[in-house]
Design an enzyme around this catalytic site. Structure first.
Site, PDB file in Angstrom:
ATOM      1  N   GLU B  56      29.197  57.464 -42.733  1.00  0.00           N
ATOM      2  CA  GLU B  56      28.371  58.663 -42.554  1.00  0.00           C
ATOM      3  C   GLU B  56      28.919  59.629 -41.496  1.00  0.00           C
ATOM      4  O   GLU B  56      28.723  60.840 -41.596  1.00  0.00           O
ATOM      5  CB  GLU B  56      26.934  58.270 -42.201  1.00  0.00           C
ATOM      6  CG  GLU B  56      26.200  57.549 -43.328  1.00  0.00           C
ATOM      7  CD  GLU B  56      26.598  56.082 -43.482  1.00  0.00           C
ATOM      8  OE1 GLU B  56      27.243  55.537 -42.560  1.00  0.00           O
ATOM      9  OE2 GLU B  56      26.276  55.478 -44.515  1.00  0.00           O
ATOM     10  N   PHE B  81      20.309  57.339 -42.124  1.00  0.00           N
ATOM     11  CA  PHE B  81      21.763  57.316 -41.877  1.00  0.00           C
ATOM     12  C   PHE B  81      22.312  58.736 -41.648  1.00  0.00           C
ATOM     13  O   PHE B  81      23.154  58.945 -40.773  1.00  0.00           O
ATOM     14  CB  PHE B  81      22.482  56.643 -43.043  1.00  0.00           C
ATOM     15  CG  PHE B  81      21.905  55.303 -43.414  1.00  0.00           C
ATOM     16  CD1 PHE B  81      21.639  54.357 -42.417  1.00  0.00           C
ATOM     17  CD2 PHE B  81      21.604  54.980 -44.726  1.00  0.00           C
ATOM     18  CE1 PHE B  81      21.084  53.114 -42.744  1.00  0.00           C
ATOM     19  CE2 PHE B  81      21.057  53.748 -45.060  1.00  0.00           C
ATOM     20  CZ  PHE B  81      20.792  52.816 -44.070  1.00  0.00           C
TER      21      PHE B  81
END
Lengths: 277, 318
Positions: B56, B81
């Site tokens: 991410e 996330f």
């Protein structure tokens, strides 16, 4: 190895010396900053700004320019020295490094400094950004190249390896990372703090073309950049073995000068050693 | 019974529509393209879609690099996330440099359901809202999700937009106007105002209906933009109704309730009661069960409204 004219080598070597002069003077005047990692990367950066990069200081936002990023943002004084010397902004700005309201922030800020293609300072982020720029060039059918300066301590960041994997996966051959492998970080020697070696093998394993050079040898530096441009289908990393604090006797190999400014007296001596007029 | 559609589906469809008219739109995902619905864009425009794998931080900064080269970069993952794992990348790179990155998350709140707390996000609005230059939107239904995405694409600079996983009632129509930062009064009222976002807007409408049956006139405001918040809508609600309930599928610390209260205390102090998650993590369960467990149902809004109405009847000010 390719041959480069003595005139070119001498010109770039002298530019690197000039950048070192600006770095030392700027940081001493600001009374804070990171001299060691600016001095170590000066030769590899001089070769880019004064020879290799396709850029126009009068058009800092030129869409077809090569992108240069400093992922190791604490080497900002080196970036500023090169940009100022190229004419992106008046060199008189050097005197305002790290002052409130200055265009030259302690770490690079793309909204404040002409020629700074991306803000940085928080380590580990620049390679991902460079990947994005390389992908944009690919989908736009542009032939610009993207160069990103990484620190060797910086590659301890996990995100570097996320980005390394992605650059290999997407075969970003318009991307060239430049690793300033000076072997020292704030808390000590890399191998003692958190050993990232073997470094070349790691990059190769992620699908990169790896070129190892002496990061202070101008012929090797130029050859590395030229070779990187000819490699297709994979990104290249130029791993330049360097000396932290290079060019100033008492800063060389000195961990203490990672993030400490020289005193007035030390600055004077450093400028003398560098032959800064 | 209202039609049921997920906001994330509005996102996926908006992306495909945008991609067809603007070739600068690029989309990145982190191995959740099927879940976030960016897969719809991937299938339509494969050359402008980049999967970053399960990474991410790299997702956000690659989007930043694309944006710096003139692209309108959408980056998606689950809310926890996209906002949490990559918070510092969002802060130091995307927001600080005002880059044209639109972070659109799915799976906001606890209505994610059985995946449990690791995959639910009850803090994202708070941690995104605190970043300078960042704008934050939480659409209330499918149509509003579509409009929010298109509006963000048309506006330069960073956005965080939160979508949900579950199908939820459609409470607006395709023709309703939408403007970033302009709240929508869904129902007029004079005794109390319920300011809600996301799927809590529909719960607020049902609560207002129930309150109406007992003679309480409740205004319902859809605050789809948490930042910049529509200050006038909040001040008008405070002045004209004298009591406020906020409702969000998010922690009461730092979210919509906090944003509303920041305006109310500074401009027009009136009683405020926050319906939201009371400093707890989520857990596994059916979405309906979780909404009950965490006090996010219409009946909770009704109870909160009755509470502020009591406090309103004993004014401390003026």
């Amino acid at each position: 190895m390719k041959k480069y004219s003595p005139e070119l080598i001498n010109k770039l070597t002298d530019k690197a010396r000039l950048l070192r002069c600006h770095v030392v003077e700027m940081i001493a005047r600001a009374e804070s900053g990171h001299p060691g990692g600016s001095l170590s990367a000066a030769d590899m950066i001089a070769a880019l700004f004064f020879h290799k990069l396709r850029h126009d200081p009068l058009k800092p936002d030129w869409a077809d320019r090569d992108r240069m990023l400093f992922s190791k943002g604490h080497a900002a004084p080196l970036w500023y020295a090169a940009l100022g010397e190229c004419g992106y902004f008046p060199k008189s700005e050097f005197a305002r490094l790290r002052e409130c309201g200055s265009i030259l922030q302690g770490h690079p800020d793309m909204l404040k400094t002409p020629g700074v293609n991306m803000s940085s300072g928080s380590l580990g982020q620049g390679l991902s950004i460079a990947n994005g720029m390389a992908l944009a060039g690919r989908i736009d059918g542009k032939d610009y190249r993207v160069y990103v300066l990484l620190g060797d301590g910086e590659i301890q960041e996990g995100q570097i390896w996320e980005a390394a994997m992605a650059a290999g996966h997407y075969s970003l051959d318009n991307l060239c990372a430049v690793l300033d492998f000076n072997g020292l970080q704030i808390d000590g020697r890399l191998q003692d703090v958190m050993n990232p070696e073997p470094i070349p093998e790691k990059w190769r394993a992620f699908g990169w073309n790896v070129i190892e050079i002496d990061g202070h040898d101008m012929s090797q530096i130029l050859a590395a950049y030229d070779d990187a441009g000819e490699v297709k289908g994979m990104p290249t990393i130029v791993i330049g073995k360097t000396v932290k604090g290079k060019g100033v006797s008492f800063m060389e190999h000195a961990i203490g000068f990672h993030g400490v400014a020289p005193t007035e007296e030390e600055c004077k001596q450093a400028l003398e050693e560098l032959g800064c007029g | 019974m209202a039609e049921m559609k997920a906001t994330r589906d509005g996102y996926g469809e908006a992306l495909v529509e945008l991609g067809g008219v603007n070739e600068n739109i690029v989309v990145l995902d982190a191995d959740l393209a099927g879940s976030t619905r960016t897969s719809k864009f991937r299938d339509a425009f494969p050359d402008r879609f980049f999967n970053m794998g399960v990474a991410e931080q790299n997702l956000i900064n690659t989007a930043a690099g694309l944006a710096a080269c003139g692209k309108v970069a959408f980056a998606s993952s689950f809310a926890i996330f996209a906002s949490g794992r990559a918070w510092e990348q969002v802060r130091n790179t995307v927001a600080a440099a005002k880059l044209n990155v639109k972070i659109v998350s799915s799976h906001g709140g606890v209505s994610v359901g059985p995946d449990g707390l690791s995959h639910q996000s009850v803090e994202d609005i708070s941690i995104m809202r605190t970043i300078p230059n960042m704008r934050v939107m939480v659409p209330c239904d499918y149509w509003e999700a579509k409009k929010a995405v298109k509006a963000a694409a048309a506006e330069s600079g960073p956005f965080y937009i939160r979508m949900g996983r579950s199908k939820s009632p459609v409470v607006t129509s395709e023709d309703d106007p939408f403007e970033i930062g302009v709240a929508v009064v869904m129902r007029e009222g004079t005794d109390v105002s319920i300011i809600a976002c996301g799927i809590m807007v529909e719960a607020a409408l049902r609560a207002a209906e129930e309150l109406g049956e007992t003679g309480v006139s409740a205004r319902v405001i859809d605050m789809h933009t948490i930042k910049p918040i529509d200050g006038s809508a909040v001040i008008n609600a405070a002045r004209e109704t004298g009591a406020i309930v906020t409702a969000e599928e998010h922690s009461v610390i730092g979210g919509l309730g906090s944003a509303v209260s920041e305006i109310v205390v500074g401009e027009c102090p009136v009683p405020v009661k926050m319906v939201g998650i009371q400093d707890r993590f989520g857990q596994s369960g059916h979405p309906d069960d979780l909404m009950r467990e965490y006090g996010l149902e219409a009946k909770d809004i009704v109870a909160a409204a009755r509470d502020v109405l009591k406090r309103k009847s004993k004014p401390r000010y003026g």
